[in-house]
Structure formats: C-alpha cells, structure tokens
Design an enzyme around this catalytic site. Structure first.
Site, PDB file in Angstrom:
ATOM      1  CG  ASP A 108       6.463  -3.040   9.453  1.00  0.00           C
ATOM      2  OD1 ASP A 108       7.654  -2.586   9.139  1.00  0.00           O
ATOM      3  OD2 ASP A 108       5.315  -2.593   9.145  1.00  0.00           O
ATOM      4  CG  ASP A 123       9.391   1.666  -0.252  1.00  0.00           C
ATOM      5  OD1 ASP A 123       9.448   2.460  -1.268  1.00  0.00           O
ATOM      6  OD2 ASP A 123      10.150   1.970   0.629  1.00  0.00           O
ATOM      7  CD  GLU A 172      -7.152   3.678   1.373  1.00  0.00           C
ATOM      8  OE1 GLU A 172      -7.711   3.298   0.455  1.00  0.00           O
ATOM      9  OE2 GLU A 172      -7.151   2.814   2.462  1.00  0.00           O
TER      10      GLU A 172
END
Length: 302
Positions: free
Chosen positions: A158, A208, A282
């Site tokens: 990341d 994304d 989520e």
C-alpha cells in the site's frame, strides 16, 4: 525474526495455495478492538500535545522519516516513469503510535519498492508460502487473515502511511510474525522485485473504482496488469478480488475470465469466502444497500 533480505534483480521472465481458515471469534474480536483503538489516533495525538503531533507530521517538503527508519516518500522515483497509475500516494498525518510502530518495526518488517533488487521471499517469510495483498487500507482485515493462517505469509502492499503504521502496530501487538509491509507501486514490485511463480496467491480487496469514465484507465485490474501478475503466481495460486462497485465488478470478471492462465472457480461471481473478514467499511456499505462481489480464480497448472 527475519531481516529484510534482497538479492540482485534479474530480468523478468516471460509467462511461463492454501486458503486461510476462518478466524476464531476471540482472535477476530481482539484485532477488532485493536483497530478501534487505532482509529482514535487523532484523540491520542491531541492528548499528547502539539509536540507529539508535529513529530509525526513533517512540514511540507520534509521527509516523514529522515533517518531512513520508515517508508520512503517515493521509493522508486515514480515521477521518472511515464505510466498512468491506479493510486495516489497518501502520506497523510499519522498518529504518534502509528509513527512509533513504523520507526521500530519498519527495518525488519517493512520494504520500500525501489525496483532495484529481487526479494528473497523464503528468507523474508521464514519459508512460508506468500500471498500478495494489494491495498489493505488500515490493515484490520489483513491482520485477521494473518492470525487465522499463521503458516501463510502476507506481503501487504500500500502507499497509505497511516495504514502502514496501523498494520505494523496490529501485527506487533497480536504477535503476527507472518506479515510484511511493502511501500510503493505494486506493478514495480511484481515486475522488478518478485521472481516468476513465487506467489501462492493474490488478493485485491476494494480497490479504488475510479468511477468517472475518463478515469477508468486508472483502474488496477486491467488485462496488462493481470497478465503480469499471473507470471508471478505459482500453479494453483488463488486470485481473489472483491469490490462493491458494480461496473468495476463487471470489468474484473471480464478481465480475469479472458486471461488464459486463470480459471474461474465459480460460474461468475463467488460467494464471500469465510476467510475474507467482513470489515467495518464493508458492513457500512451493506447497510446502505451496496452489493459486494467476490471473484475467485485459480492459476492453471500449465
């Protein structure tokens, strides 16, 4: 604990896993509590005063870790490579505890993606099979999966500095020695720093979606990317993607289905496997009516 071993890079080869068990609820709850504690980093910083905040937040133009004990701002000099990217580096404010975890754990558990050397995964993960996870947010799900399957290494990639610090802190406090954090461009990592057939799996959760049509070219899951990634997967390796953006799910299914080295384990989308934790983000999306699609593909043996 393993140091951060690398070997001289060689030319990338042309194209030529075990699945984690569900996490026991006590361990899941422990990591969830750790994650909630980390999300209060701003309150912690305020309680420690302005000195602690300024120490974790450099002035504009200054490196966040000038002593080299943390992730570099641009490890591969990406501004010299002309290529559309699927991400924007986000070196935003880190909490004092995140900065502390980065400074202490980065030398042994961290890796800057500079594209200059080949990673010795066996040495880095003490001989474990290794799954690459691209984009882990704040790292809660990554930590839960690592706790559920300690015999599998997770190379978590990341560019979000607070998330990197948060994941390293979670790993340390929960005794998760099977996590390593890679900072930088996943394409450079795959192309220059990982050997062919060296990975036991690939995970891409909620990347994304770049929803605007003119930005679709920035989406990570494209035919060229998957063609590169599959050269680094061992036969039988699992490719697992998940998204709550319907048009991106359709693109993922199309791209993965068109890759000849992969086979779909389901006739279309897959049910969410137990080994992928349901994150708070989520859950909030599901409460709003979002539909999450999982895709599970396997690297063919030949």
């Amino acid at each position: 604990m393993s140091e951060n071993p690398t070997t001289p890079a060689t030319a990338a080869a042309k194209p030529d896993a075990p699945v984690a068990a569900p996490l026991a609820s006590p361990a899941r709850e422990a990591i969830s509590r750790e994650a909630d504690a980390q999300q209060s980093g701003a309150q912690e910083a305020r309680s420690l005063g302005s000195t602690a905040v300024s120490a974790a937040t450099p002035r504009r133009g200054e490196p966040m870790f000038p002593d080299g004990t943390g992730p570099a701002a641009d490890p591969a000099g990406s501004h010299h490579e002309r290529r559309i990217r699927s991400f924007q580096p986000r070196r935003s404010r880190v909490s004092p505890s995140q900065a502390d975890a980065l400074r202490r754990r980065w030398p042994t558990w961290g890796l800057d993606i500079d594209g200059l050397s080949r990673i010795d995964l066996d040495a880095f993960f003490d001989g474990r099979p290794v799954v690459l996870e691209i984009g882990f947010g704040m790292g809660e799900a990554t930590a839960q999966m690592a706790a559920a399957d300690p015999d599998t290494g997770i190379l978590a990639c990341d560019v979000h500095t607070p998330g990197q610090g948060n994941l390293l802190g979670l790993a340390e406090r929960n005794g998760l020695s099977n996590i390593r954090v890679a900072n930088g461009d996943a394409i450079i990592l795959l192309r220059e720093m990982l050997a062919p057939a060296s990975l036991a799996g690939l995970r891409i959760y909620f990347p994304d979606p770049w929803p605007k049509k003119r930005h679709h070219k920035r989406r990570l899951v494209q035919p060229e990317f998957i063609a590169l990634a599959t050269t680094r997967l061992a036969p039988g390796a699992l490719v697992h993607c998940a998204t709550d953006w319907e048009p991106y799910a359709e693109q993922m299914l199309e791209v993965l289905s068109a890759e000849p080295t992969l086979e779909n384990l389901h006739p279309g989308y897959a049910p969410r496997p137990d080994f992928r934790p349901l994150t708070k983000f989520e859950g909030q999306g599901l409460d709003k009516g979002h539909v999450v699609h999982d895709l599970l593909f396997r690297r063919r043996d030949t």
